[in-house]
Motif scaffolding. Structure first.
Motif, PDB file in Angstrom:
ATOM      1  N   ILE A 201      28.359  10.778 -29.523  1.00 14.69           N
ATOM      2  CA  ILE A 201      27.127  10.038 -29.824  1.00 14.69           C
ATOM      3  C   ILE A 201      27.490   8.790 -30.624  1.00 14.69           C
ATOM      4  O   ILE A 201      28.168   8.894 -31.645  1.00 14.69           O
ATOM      5  N   SER A 202      27.097   7.622 -30.108  1.00 19.54           N
ATOM      6  CA  SER A 202      27.438   6.390 -30.838  1.00 19.54           C
ATOM      7  C   SER A 202      26.207   5.753 -31.487  1.00 19.54           C
ATOM      8  O   SER A 202      26.328   4.770 -32.194  1.00 19.54           O
ATOM      9  N   LEU A 203      25.045   6.320 -31.208  1.00 18.29           N
ATOM     10  CA  LEU A 203      23.833   5.860 -31.894  1.00 18.29           C
ATOM     11  C   LEU A 203      22.932   7.068 -32.108  1.00 18.29           C
ATOM     12  O   LEU A 203      22.710   7.853 -31.178  1.00 18.29           O
ATOM     13  N   LEU A 204      22.468   7.217 -33.305  1.00 21.03           N
ATOM     14  CA  LEU A 204      21.502   8.276 -33.580  1.00 21.03           C
ATOM     15  C   LEU A 204      20.659   7.794 -34.750  1.00 21.03           C
ATOM     16  O   LEU A 204      21.139   7.700 -35.876  1.00 21.03           O
ATOM     17  N   GLN A 205      19.447   7.402 -34.432  1.00 23.49           N
ATOM     18  CA  GLN A 205      18.536   6.975 -35.492  1.00 23.49           C
ATOM     19  C   GLN A 205      17.370   7.941 -35.482  1.00 23.49           C
ATOM     20  O   GLN A 205      17.152   8.650 -34.489  1.00 23.49           O
ATOM     21  N   PHE A 206      16.619   7.960 -36.536  1.00 24.76           N
ATOM     22  CA  PHE A 206      15.498   8.885 -36.527  1.00 24.76           C
ATOM     23  C   PHE A 206      14.376   8.404 -37.414  1.00 24.76           C
ATOM     24  O   PHE A 206      14.609   7.952 -38.523  1.00 24.76           O
ATOM     25  N   ASP A 207      13.188   8.547 -36.876  1.00 22.50           N
ATOM     26  CA  ASP A 207      12.004   8.105 -37.584  1.00 22.50           C
ATOM     27  C   ASP A 207      10.959   9.202 -37.367  1.00 22.50           C
ATOM     28  O   ASP A 207      10.547   9.427 -36.242  1.00 22.50           O
ATOM     29  N   GLY A 208      10.591   9.949 -38.384  1.00 22.45           N
ATOM     30  CA  GLY A 208       9.591  11.003 -38.217  1.00 22.45           C
ATOM     31  C   GLY A 208      10.037  12.324 -38.808  1.00 22.45           C
ATOM     32  O   GLY A 208      10.904  12.356 -39.673  1.00 22.45           O
ATOM     33  N   ASP A 209       9.424  13.432 -38.313  1.00 24.07           N
ATOM     34  CA  ASP A 209       9.737  14.785 -38.812  1.00 24.07           C
ATOM     35  C   ASP A 209      10.311  15.626 -37.705  1.00 24.07           C
ATOM     36  O   ASP A 209       9.813  15.597 -36.593  1.00 24.07           O
ATOM     37  N   MET A 210      11.332  16.454 -38.002  1.00 20.09           N
ATOM     38  CA  MET A 210      11.754  17.481 -37.046  1.00 20.09           C
ATOM     39  C   MET A 210      12.648  18.491 -37.753  1.00 20.09           C
ATOM     40  O   MET A 210      13.296  18.168 -38.756  1.00 20.09           O
ATOM     41  N   ASP A 211      12.677  19.739 -37.196  1.00 17.57           N
ATOM     42  CA  ASP A 211      13.586  20.720 -37.778  1.00 17.57           C
ATOM     43  C   ASP A 211      14.845  20.793 -36.904  1.00 17.57           C
ATOM     44  O   ASP A 211      14.945  20.118 -35.879  1.00 17.57           O
ATOM     45  N   ASP A 217      17.099  20.636 -29.326  1.00 17.96           N
ATOM     46  CA  ASP A 217      16.381  20.490 -28.069  1.00 17.96           C
ATOM     47  C   ASP A 217      16.315  19.005 -27.651  1.00 17.96           C
ATOM     48  O   ASP A 217      16.534  18.660 -26.487  1.00 17.96           O
ATOM     49  N   PHE A 218      16.060  18.153 -28.631  1.00 16.79           N
ATOM     50  CA  PHE A 218      16.027  16.713 -28.351  1.00 16.79           C
ATOM     51  C   PHE A 218      17.373  16.237 -27.795  1.00 16.79           C
ATOM     52  O   PHE A 218      17.425  15.460 -26.844  1.00 16.79           O
TER      53      PHE A 218
END
Ligand code: UDP
Length: 258
Positions: A201-211, A217-218
Motif C-alpha cells: 500500500i503506497s497511499l492510505l488516508q482516512f477521514d471518518g470513523d471505523m473499527d 473489509d475496506f
C-alpha cells in the motif's frame, strides 16, 4: 428568483430500490475510460474519465532540473504538480494552487516514487503535470492512476504500475469508489493505492470513523476494485502497442505488394 445551491447534501445517499444515488451497487465502480498518448508535446501522457472526473497527466523527463539547486548528484528527482482547473468544480476555485493541491501533489509523488528507478538518472528530473478538468470525488486516486499510466507511456523503466481508489461509508453502508456527493455527505472516506510489483500500500488516508473489522473489509473491497483498475491500465497500454503493431504490419504488407 431563489438562489440555487447545487452542492446541498441530500438527506439520503441511497434510493428506495437500494441503489446508490447514481444507480450503482455497493461494490460497483463508476464507468472508467483511459487513453494514452493524448498530449503530443509530452514524453508520455494519459487521459482518464472516471465517472464525472476528467483528468489529464503529462510526463516530461528525464531532463535538466530547474531550478538547478534541486538536482541531486546521485539520483533523479520526481516532481508532481496536481492542479484543479478553476472551472472543474461548482464553487469558485481560486486559480492559485492552494494547500489541498500541494498536499495531493505530494501524495501522488509518494505513490509514484517507489515504482521508478530514480537512482539510474542522477542530476535529472521527471516532471508529472496533472490537470483535473472536471472533479467529482476521488481525484487524488484518479490522478495517481492516470499519472502512473503517463509514466509508462513515456517509456520510463518502471517496476510496475500503481492504481488507487477511494472506498468509504455512506448511510452506514460500506461502498467502493465514492462519488463527490458521497465523499462530502458520507461518514468515511478511505483512499488507498497499491504498487503492483510488491503489492504494498503506497497511499492510505482516512477521514471518518471505523473499527478494525471494518478496516479489514475496506482493504479487501479496495483490493478487488484495484485489480479491475489495474487491468484497465494494462489494457490501455497494450492497445496502444497493438495499434502501432497493426499499422506496421499494414505498412509492410503494402510495401510487399509494391
Ligand atoms: N471539491 C470541490 N472544491 C474544491 C475541492 C474539492 O468542490 O476546492 C470537490 C471535488 O469534487 C473533489 C471532492 O470535493 O473531488 C472531494 O475532494 P477531496 O479533497 O476529498 O479530494 P478527492 O476526493 O478529489 O481526492
Amino acid at each position: 428568483m431563489p438562489l440555487v445551491i447545487k452542492d446541498e447534501y441530500p438527506e439520503k445517499l441511497f434510493r428506495k430500490d437500494g441503489k446508490r444515488l447514481d444507480g450503482r451497487d455497493l461494490d460497483e465502480l463508476r464507468p472508467i475510460k483511459m487513453e494514452v498518448g493524448v498530449i503530443k508535446n509530452a514524453d508520455g501522457s494519459a487521459y482518464l474519465e472516471w465517472g464525472n472526473n476528467k483528468v489529464y497527466a503529462a510526463v516530461y523527463g528525464p531532463r535538466e532540473v530547474h531550478p538547478h539547486h534541486l538536482s541531486k548528484p546521485d539520483r533523479g528527482i520526481l516532481r508532481v504538480f496536481y492542479r484543479m482547473a478553476t472551472f472543474s468544480v461548482f464553487d469558485r476555485k481560486r486559480p492559485a494552487p492552494g494547500r489541498r493541491e500541494k498536499e495531493i501533489s505530494m501524495i501522488v509523488s509518494d505513490c509514484l516514487e517507489p515504482i521508478l528507478f530514480l537512482e539510474l538518472y542522477p542530476g535529472t528530473s521527471f516532471e508529472v503535470f496533472i490537470e483535473v478538468m472536471d472533479a467529482d470525488g476521488g481525484t487524488r486516486c484518479a490522478s495517481t492512476t492516470v499519472a502512473a499510466l503517463a509514466l509508462a507511456d513515456a517509456g520510463i523503466p518502471m517496476k510496475s504500475l500503481v492504481s488507487a481508489i477511494a472506498v468509504g461509508k455512506i448511510d452506514g453502508k460500506r461502498v467502493v469508489d465514492l462519488s463527490g456527493i458521497e465523499d462530502k455527505a458520507g461518514e468515511a472516506d478511505f483512499p488507498i493505492a497499491i504498487t503492483w510489483y510488491n503489492e504494498e500500500i503506497s497511499l492510505l488516508q482516512f477521514d471518518g470513523d471505523m473499527d478494525l473489522d471494518e478496516m479489514n473489509d475496506f482493504l479487501e473491497k479496495a483490493k478487488v476494485a484495484l485489480s479491475k483498475i489495474h487491468q484497465i491500465q494494462l489494457d490501455t497500454l497494450k492497445s496502444k502497442y497493438l495499434l502501432a503493431q497493426g499499422e506496421l504490419t499494414n505498412e509492410k504488407e503494402i510495401e510487399g505488394e509494391n
